[in-house]
Design a protein around this motif. Structure first.
Motif, mmCIF file in Angstrom:
data_model
loop_
_atom_site.group_PDB
_atom_site.id
_atom_site.type_symbol
_atom_site.label_atom_id
_atom_site.label_comp_id
_atom_site.label_asym_id
_atom_site.label_seq_id
_atom_site.Cartn_x
_atom_site.Cartn_y
_atom_site.Cartn_z
ATOM 1 N N ARG A 388 19.057 -86.677 51.480
ATOM 2 C CA ARG A 388 19.891 -85.492 51.248
ATOM 3 C C ARG A 388 19.482 -84.348 52.171
ATOM 4 N N ILE A 389 18.178 -84.141 52.351
ATOM 5 C CA ILE A 389 17.701 -83.064 53.225
ATOM 6 C C ILE A 389 18.116 -83.309 54.671
ATOM 7 N N VAL A 390 17.944 -84.545 55.127
ATOM 8 C CA VAL A 390 18.305 -84.881 56.510
ATOM 9 C C VAL A 390 19.804 -84.702 56.731
ATOM 10 N N ASN A 391 20.617 -85.036 55.744
ATOM 11 C CA ASN A 391 22.067 -84.853 55.884
ATOM 12 C C ASN A 391 22.470 -83.387 55.859
ATOM 13 N N THR A 392 21.734 -82.570 55.101
ATOM 14 C CA THR A 392 22.135 -81.178 54.894
ATOM 15 C C THR A 392 21.742 -80.277 56.063
ATOM 16 N N ILE A 393 20.636 -80.569 56.720
ATOM 17 C CA ILE A 393 20.138 -79.679 57.788
ATOM 18 C C ILE A 393 21.166 -79.476 58.900
ATOM 19 N N PRO A 394 21.802 -80.522 59.469
ATOM 20 C CA PRO A 394 22.799 -80.269 60.522
ATOM 21 C C PRO A 394 23.978 -79.431 60.044
ATOM 22 N N VAL A 395 24.429 -79.668 58.797
ATOM 23 C CA VAL A 395 25.557 -78.888 58.269
ATOM 24 C C VAL A 395 25.175 -77.418 58.155
ATOM 25 N N THR A 396 23.990 -77.144 57.623
ATOM 26 C CA THR A 396 23.539 -75.760 57.445
ATOM 27 C C THR A 396 23.399 -75.042 58.778
ATOM 28 N N LEU A 397 22.812 -75.694 59.769
ATOM 29 C CA LEU A 397 22.619 -75.047 61.067
ATOM 30 C C LEU A 397 23.949 -74.785 61.767
ATOM 31 N N ARG A 398 24.894 -75.703 61.663
ATOM 32 C CA ARG A 398 26.202 -75.472 62.281
ATOM 33 C C ARG A 398 26.943 -74.334 61.584
ATOM 34 N N LEU A 399 26.811 -74.245 60.268
ATOM 35 C CA LEU A 399 27.440 -73.133 59.549
ATOM 36 C C LEU A 399 26.810 -71.799 59.926
ATOM 37 N N LEU A 400 25.503 -71.798 60.110
ATOM 38 C CA LEU A 400 24.829 -70.567 60.529
ATOM 39 C C LEU A 400 25.300 -70.112 61.908
ATOM 40 N N ASN A 508 23.507 -77.160 49.724
ATOM 41 C CA ASN A 508 22.822 -78.167 48.910
ATOM 42 C C ASN A 508 22.263 -77.584 47.619
ATOM 43 N N LEU A 509 22.738 -76.406 47.224
ATOM 44 C CA LEU A 509 22.329 -75.793 45.958
ATOM 45 C C LEU A 509 23.563 -75.661 45.073
ATOM 46 N N ASP A 510 23.480 -76.246 43.893
ATOM 47 C CA ASP A 510 24.595 -76.202 42.945
ATOM 48 C C ASP A 510 24.728 -74.781 42.396
ATOM 49 N N HIS A 511 25.780 -74.092 42.806
ATOM 50 C CA HIS A 511 25.930 -72.689 42.409
ATOM 51 C C HIS A 511 26.315 -72.533 40.933
ATOM 52 N N SER A 512 26.753 -73.625 40.297
ATOM 53 C CA SER A 512 27.057 -73.532 38.874
ATOM 54 C C SER A 512 25.790 -73.303 38.049
ATOM 55 N N ILE A 513 24.623 -73.715 38.579
ATOM 56 C CA ILE A 513 23.356 -73.447 37.879
ATOM 57 C C ILE A 513 23.111 -71.948 37.806
ATOM 58 N N ARG A 514 23.337 -71.264 38.919
ATOM 59 C CA ARG A 514 23.117 -69.804 38.944
ATOM 60 C C ARG A 514 24.113 -69.089 38.036
ATOM 61 N N HIS A 515 25.343 -69.563 38.000
ATOM 62 C CA HIS A 515 26.329 -68.935 37.124
ATOM 63 C C HIS A 515 25.956 -69.116 35.655
ATOM 64 N N LYS A 516 25.418 -70.302 35.316
ATOM 65 C CA LYS A 516 24.973 -70.540 33.943
ATOM 66 C C LYS A 516 23.804 -69.620 33.592
ATOM 67 N N MET A 517 22.903 -69.427 34.548
ATOM 68 C CA MET A 517 21.776 -68.531 34.310
ATOM 69 C C MET A 517 22.237 -67.096 34.119
ATOM 70 N N GLY A 518 23.227 -66.674 34.903
ATOM 71 C CA GLY A 518 23.749 -65.322 34.724
ATOM 72 C C GLY A 518 24.346 -65.117 33.358
ATOM 73 N N LEU A 519 25.051 -66.131 32.855
ATOM 74 C CA LEU A 519 25.636 -66.029 31.512
ATOM 75 C C LEU A 519 24.551 -65.967 30.449
ATOM 76 N N LEU A 520 23.533 -66.846 30.555
ATOM 77 C CA LEU A 520 22.449 -66.845 29.567
ATOM 78 C C LEU A 520 21.656 -65.544 29.622
ATOM 79 N N ARG A 521 21.466 -65.025 30.815
ATOM 80 C CA ARG A 521 20.711 -63.770 30.948
ATOM 81 C C ARG A 521 21.482 -62.612 30.328
ATOM 82 N N GLY A 522 22.794 -62.597 30.519
ATOM 83 C CA GLY A 522 23.604 -61.539 29.919
ATOM 84 C C GLY A 522 23.618 -61.610 28.403
#
Length: 527
Positions: A388-400, A508-522
């Motif tokens: 997963r890391i090897v696949n993600t690095i080229p995508v991330t660098l091209r997006l940057l 490669n980071l599931d943003h739904s985890i952060r949204h769930k944390m924001g809801l629980l924190r609120g």
């Protein structure tokens, strides 16, 4: 993907001076000839071919949500689409007379070898048939032998036996022509006796293996690589057991290392994970749907939050669906065609961007291979996560590069470290990013950008500890907490400014985890 396919096709024609074949027109007759009398060989020149053809198949799970076996709908859609793409006749002939490609022995560049056994059998049958017909005609037409009943019987028997072999072969082709793979699998799934057997999925997979071997044959015939791209949508509005069935079918199809399938799974993880945890497929994985998805998906791509320009483009696309504004689409196509004709000067800039991207990717991989670099010690021991890391690095660098340009491009080593951080500790990184987002809303950005992510984590770790029960499954995805401290506090002290720069390209980071944390924190602050 279509643009990349066309670019590779043009480059391969210039390199090898061989045009690709197709199964249309005279190509169909040529394909049938090779299917019947030749055995394909995988040579070194074939392995060097870079041109590729994508066969796109869209599978909407909602269309099959009413059936008992949703995964069977996925397999039948795959079989039916391949049959429709190449035609029913070549696939039917392959079922009867086709052979699986074999690797060349030595450095031979011969891609086709005559099937001598098939030719000898065919010539033998034709010779015996001709002999039988000759004996029968002599027994029927020659005046002095007309009354010889035994000769007539011998001629009829020889003709019938030799002709029956040819008729059986033609009947087998006709049977496969009329009964498709889709109908075979549907017949298997409708059989209650067969469905109760433990090896049911392997029986269905044997039907798919014929398609895989046929695709390997057509790769050599068409002189290019073939990849079947299945886009799976609407899975997050189906019942939980059907979701698990489709993912199991994907794993079955991808169990072979050289499988020609690419699955694009377009789902909302916050919906899919609870569905998986309600089914029995989580046994042995601590009832953790996130862990199951991590072991299934080899290239995660979580779409970041939509920016201002993307919102405007989305609004424009929605407005263009109005029939009274359709003329704007037509004028836009005309302008793009005109710009394409006049845009020869734009090609070098794209080539420069690709060259810069390749340089950054090579530098990033050198950091991972360097044993003296501290980054190497943070690589996971699990092969799936490394993939997963090897696949993600080229995508991330091209997006940057696309986002900030080559001048403001961060160090490839830092971008690689950020990818490793998101893969090894998705829960803790999501918590830091959520705390940082909440702080940005209440404090000046200039004061926060100089702070390190480790200091923000230390400041809010007590709150994370209080929420460890509802975040139990997500926390179990993280690696060693001590390594997390060493990573952020000593080796890679990322700041809030770095987080702001990388967040828009963190796929490669599931943003739904952060949204769930924001809801629980609120909710926790309301209490």
């Amino acid at each position: 993907m279509r643009e990349e396919m066309e670019r590779r096709e043009a480059a391969e024609v210039l390199r090898s001076h061989q045009k690709p074949r197709s199964t249309e027109g005279w190509g169909l007759l040529l394909a049938l000839w090779y299917l019947a009398f030749y055995r394909p060989i995988i040579t070194e020149s074939h392995l060097r071919r870079k041109n590729i053809k994508f066969i796109f198949i869209r599978f909407s799970a909602w269309q099959y949500a009413g059936c008992d076996k949703l995964w069977a709908g996925l397999v039948t859609t795959l079989c039916d689409s391949i049959r429709h793409h190449f035609g029913a006749l070549p696939l039917s002939v392959y079922h009867v007379m086709g052979t699986r490609p074999q690797f060349a022995s030595g450095f031979s560049q011969k891609e086709w070898v005559l099937k001598t056994d098939t030719c000898l059998k065919l010539w033998g049958l034709l010779f015996v048939l001709a002999a039988g017909l000759g004996v029968l005609l002599v027994a029927l037409l020659v005046p002095n032998i007309k009354d010889n009943h035994a000769l007539k019987v011998v001629g009829s028997a020889i003709t019938s036996l030799s002709g029956s072999g040819l008729v059986l072969g033609a009947f087998s082709v006709l049977k496969n022509l009329l009964v498709s793979e889709k109908q075979k699998i549907e017949r298997l799934t409708n059989s209650d006796k067969f469905a109760s057997q433990l090896g049911f999925m392997s029986k269905v997979r044997s039907e798919v293996e014929v398609l895989v071997n046929f695709l390997s044959f057509m790769e050599i015939f068409e002189r290019r690589r073939l990849r079947v791209v299945l886009e799976i949508t609407s899975l997050d509005i189906c019942y939980p057991e059907k979701v698990a069935g489709v993912l199991n079918a994907m794993n079955t199809l991808l169990s072979d290392a050289n499988t020609p399938f690419i699955f694009i799974l377009a789902v909302d993880p916050s919906v899919i994970v609870p569905c998986l945890e309600q089914t029995g497929c989580m046994r042995g994985l601590a009832d953790n749907g996130y862990l199951y998805l991590n072991r299934t998906v080899t290239l995660p791509f979580s779409i970041p939050e939509m920016g201002a320009r993307s919102r405007l483009r989305c609004l424009e696309a929605a407005v263009q669906t109005r029939e009274d504004l359709m003329y704007r689409i037509i004028t836009g196509n005309v302008e793009r065609r005109r710009a394409k004709c006049q845009g020869v000067a734009a090609a070098p800039s794209r080539q420069q961007a690709d060259a810069e991207a390749v340089r950054c990717i090579h530098e990033a991989f050198r950091c991972l291979h360097d044993g003296s670099d501290p980054l190497a010690r943070y690589l996971p021991s699990d092969g799936i996560n490394v993939h997963r890391i090897v696949n993600t690095i080229p995508v991330t660098l091209r997006l940057l590069l696309h986002r900030v340009g080559a001048a403001a491009m961060p160090c490839p080593r830092a971008a690689t470290a950020w990818v490793v951080l998101a893969d090894r500790w998705p829960c803790r990184l999501s918590w830091v990013l959520q705390c940082l987002e909440d702080a940005w809303q209440s404090q000046p950005a200039a004061d926060l950008e100089r702070r390190t992510l480790w200091s923000i984590y230390q400041e809010n770790v007590g709150e994370l500890s209080a929420l460890r029960q509802p975040l139990h499954n997500v926390l179990s995805l993280d690696g060693d907490p001590e390594l997390f401290q060493t990573f952020l506090a000593r080796d890679f002290p990322f700041s809030a400014r770095d987080a702001r720069a990388f967040l828009g390209v963190t796929v490669n980071l599931d943003h739904s985890i952060r949204h769930k944390m924001g809801l629980l924190r609120g909710l926790d602050r309301l209490q």
